[in-house]
Design a protein around this motif. Structure first.
Motif, PDB file in Angstrom:
ATOM      1  N   VAL A  28       0.863  -1.182   0.000  1.00  0.00           N
ATOM      2  CA  VAL A  28       0.000   0.000   0.000  1.00  0.00           C
ATOM      3  C   VAL A  28       0.900   1.234   0.000  1.00  0.00           C
ATOM      4  N   SER A  29       0.715   2.102  -0.987  1.00  0.00           N
ATOM      5  CA  SER A  29       1.586   3.278  -1.092  1.00  0.00           C
ATOM      6  C   SER A  29       0.738   4.541  -1.302  1.00  0.00           C
ATOM      7  N   ASN A  30       1.411   5.686  -1.289  1.00  0.00           N
ATOM      8  CA  ASN A  30       0.753   6.998  -1.477  1.00  0.00           C
ATOM      9  C   ASN A  30      -0.460   7.177  -0.561  1.00  0.00           C
ATOM     10  N   VAL A  31      -0.281   6.805   0.681  1.00  0.00           N
ATOM     11  CA  VAL A  31      -1.405   6.901   1.630  1.00  0.00           C
ATOM     12  C   VAL A  31      -1.640   8.358   2.030  1.00  0.00           C
ATOM     13  N   LYS A  32      -2.886   8.787   1.873  1.00  0.00           N
ATOM     14  CA  LYS A  32      -3.290  10.104   2.359  1.00  0.00           C
ATOM     15  C   LYS A  32      -4.516   9.884   3.230  1.00  0.00           C
ATOM     16  N   ALA A  33      -4.343  10.027   4.542  1.00  0.00           N
ATOM     17  CA  ALA A  33      -5.447   9.709   5.457  1.00  0.00           C
ATOM     18  C   ALA A  33      -5.648  10.823   6.466  1.00  0.00           C
ATOM     19  N   GLU A  34      -6.917  11.076   6.750  1.00  0.00           N
ATOM     20  CA  GLU A  34      -7.264  12.104   7.727  1.00  0.00           C
ATOM     21  C   GLU A  34      -8.667  11.825   8.266  1.00  0.00           C
ATOM     22  N   ASN A  35      -8.820  11.875   9.572  1.00  0.00           N
ATOM     23  CA  ASN A  35     -10.117  11.690  10.238  1.00  0.00           C
ATOM     24  C   ASN A  35     -10.846  10.421   9.782  1.00  0.00           C
ATOM     25  N   GLY A  36     -10.103   9.344   9.676  1.00  0.00           N
ATOM     26  CA  GLY A  36     -10.720   8.047   9.338  1.00  0.00           C
ATOM     27  C   GLY A  36     -11.028   7.851   7.872  1.00  0.00           C
ATOM     28  N   LYS A  37     -10.697   8.831   7.042  1.00  0.00           N
ATOM     29  CA  LYS A  37     -10.920   8.688   5.604  1.00  0.00           C
ATOM     30  C   LYS A  37      -9.587   8.840   4.881  1.00  0.00           C
ATOM     31  N   GLY A  38      -9.460   8.158   3.760  1.00  0.00           N
ATOM     32  CA  GLY A  38      -8.199   8.300   3.051  1.00  0.00           C
ATOM     33  C   GLY A  38      -8.192   7.631   1.704  1.00  0.00           C
ATOM     34  N   THR A  39      -7.096   7.875   0.998  1.00  0.00           N
ATOM     35  CA  THR A  39      -6.894   7.232  -0.301  1.00  0.00           C
ATOM     36  C   THR A  39      -5.507   6.609  -0.326  1.00  0.00           C
ATOM     37  N   ALA A  40      -5.323   5.655  -1.218  1.00  0.00           N
ATOM     38  CA  ALA A  40      -4.014   5.004  -1.343  1.00  0.00           C
ATOM     39  C   ALA A  40      -3.964   4.254  -2.663  1.00  0.00           C
ATOM     40  N   ASP A  41      -2.755   3.918  -3.075  1.00  0.00           N
ATOM     41  CA  ASP A  41      -2.581   3.037  -4.232  1.00  0.00           C
ATOM     42  C   ASP A  41      -2.233   1.654  -3.690  1.00  0.00           C
ATOM     43  N   VAL A  42      -3.043   0.681  -4.047  1.00  0.00           N
ATOM     44  CA  VAL A  42      -2.840  -0.672  -3.543  1.00  0.00           C
ATOM     45  C   VAL A  42      -2.333  -1.564  -4.676  1.00  0.00           C
ATOM     46  N   THR A  43      -1.167  -2.131  -4.457  1.00  0.00           N
ATOM     47  CA  THR A  43      -0.586  -3.045  -5.436  1.00  0.00           C
ATOM     48  C   THR A  43      -0.800  -4.474  -4.939  1.00  0.00           C
ATOM     49  N   GLY A  44      -1.223  -5.321  -5.837  1.00  0.00           N
ATOM     50  CA  GLY A  44      -1.470  -6.694  -5.431  1.00  0.00           C
ATOM     51  C   GLY A  44      -1.585  -7.621  -6.620  1.00  0.00           C
ATOM     52  N   THR A  45      -1.819  -8.883  -6.329  1.00  0.00           N
ATOM     53  CA  THR A  45      -1.937  -9.890  -7.377  1.00  0.00           C
ATOM     54  C   THR A  45      -3.412 -10.153  -7.662  1.00  0.00           C
ATOM     55  N   PHE A  46      -3.802  -9.846  -8.886  1.00  0.00           N
ATOM     56  CA  PHE A  46      -5.191 -10.059  -9.310  1.00  0.00           C
ATOM     57  C   PHE A  46      -5.243 -11.355 -10.104  1.00  0.00           C
ATOM     58  N   THR A  47      -6.087 -12.263  -9.672  1.00  0.00           N
ATOM     59  CA  THR A  47      -6.193 -13.559 -10.356  1.00  0.00           C
ATOM     60  C   THR A  47      -7.589 -13.727 -10.926  1.00  0.00           C
ATOM     61  N   LEU A  48      -7.639 -13.909 -12.237  1.00  0.00           N
ATOM     62  CA  LEU A  48      -8.909 -14.077 -12.957  1.00  0.00           C
ATOM     63  C   LEU A  48      -8.697 -15.147 -14.015  1.00  0.00           C
ATOM     64  N   ASN A  49      -9.647 -16.031 -14.149  1.00  0.00           N
ATOM     65  CA  ASN A  49      -9.567 -17.101 -15.152  1.00  0.00           C
ATOM     66  C   ASN A  49      -8.298 -17.943 -14.957  1.00  0.00           C
TER      67      ASN A  49
END
Lengths: 203, 84
Positions: free
Chosen positions: A111-132
């Motif tokens: 999880v990177s680029n976290v911007k959080a304040e008062n219980g709300k926030g945004t972030a870029d989440v990198t992960g492994t997406f598995t489909l088919n």
């Protein structure tokens, strides 16, 4: 001297752990609110559908969202489009092959680029997406809302917290080996995925 | 007899269009479920509540129109003679 050294090591390990607010949020929602929407906008046909068979857990230190780890799982069979024949084709052998690939998963790695304040926030989440049955690393912009002590508002007699996650991102079916290059006039290569899910951490 | 078949073709055309319109016909494919959107008051997540409902699509309408046209065309090319 030796005892005091051991005690100070133990304190260094345990005291931060005791104060860290690490919680595990379960995304299996008995109210059936958790939803994934998908949209394929091809020149000849627009296909939109939903999926509600969502499970999985995310463990996160609520004071530090960048520590989030976990997996969100969508049951392939729960993907739904309003036309029954289209649904049969979508889940069939030539497309998603739900019998062979019963789950669509996203495993959080970073999880990177976290911007959080008062219980709300945004972030870029990198992960492994598995489909088919094909896994690919993707980065998804995510927004989150932490609702401490609000579990009881959804489930009477329950105590705990809620974590709401929202994300909107495109994927390409060709990247996941779903009929690459085929029928793109009716079934677009790009799939717009929109996710809104709430997880519960009971006390 | 020819007039009876033509009347039946007209009935099929009007009937199909009427059923399509009455059931809230869509210009997309036929649907057997309809989503009603709701908002969860706590999480503010917008979610769909699925209802079983038949909504005829464009292929339903097309089937009726094609059927009516075939019946009408048949009266032009096929000689229907009543049995003695």
């Amino acid at each position: 001297m030796k005892h005091s050294f051991i005690l100070s090591i133990a304190a260094a390990v345990w005291i931060p752990a005791a104060f860290a607010a690490e919680k595990t949020f379960d995304f299996k929602d008995p109210k059936g609110v958790n939803t994934v929407n998908f949209l394929l906008d091809a020149p000849l046909e627009t296909i939109s559908g939903t999926a509600n068979g969502i499970t999985g857990t995310v463990t996160v230190d609520t004071d530090d969202p960048s520590t989030a780890k976990g997996t969100i799982i969508v049951a392939t069979e729960s993907l739904h489009v309003p036309n029954p024949m289209m649904k049969q084709h979508m889940l069939g052998e030539k497309w998603l092959n739900a019998a062979k690939n019963p789950e669509i998963t996203f495993e959080v790695k970073e999880v990177s680029n976290v911007k959080a304040e008062n219980g709300k926030g945004t972030a870029d989440v990198t992960g492994t997406f598995t489909l088919n049955g094909v896994s690919k690393e993707i980065t998804v912009p995510v927004s989150g809302t932490y609702l401490p002590g609000r579990l009881g508002d959804r489930m009477p007699n329950a105590k705990g917290d809620l974590l709401v996650i929202r994300a909107e991102f495109p994927i390409k079916r060709s990247d996941f080996g779903i009929q690459p290059g085929q029928n793109e006039d009716k079934v677009s290569d790009e799939i717009k995925v929109k996710l809104a899910i709430a997880g519960a951490a009971a006390e | 007899m020819r007039m009876v078949v033509r009347a039946f073709a007209l009935l099929l055309l009007i009937g199909t269009a009427g059923v399509w319109f009455a059931l809230g016909g869509t210009l997309g494919w036929t649907k057997t479920t309809v989503d009603e959107m709701k908002v969860d008051p706590v999480t503010e997540i917008e979610y769909a509540v699925r209802h079983e409902q038949f909504v005829p699509g464009i292929e339903f309408l097309a089937l009726g129109v094609v059927g009516a046209v075939i019946l009408f065309a048949a009266t032009l090319f096929v000689r229907i003679t009543p049995k003695d």
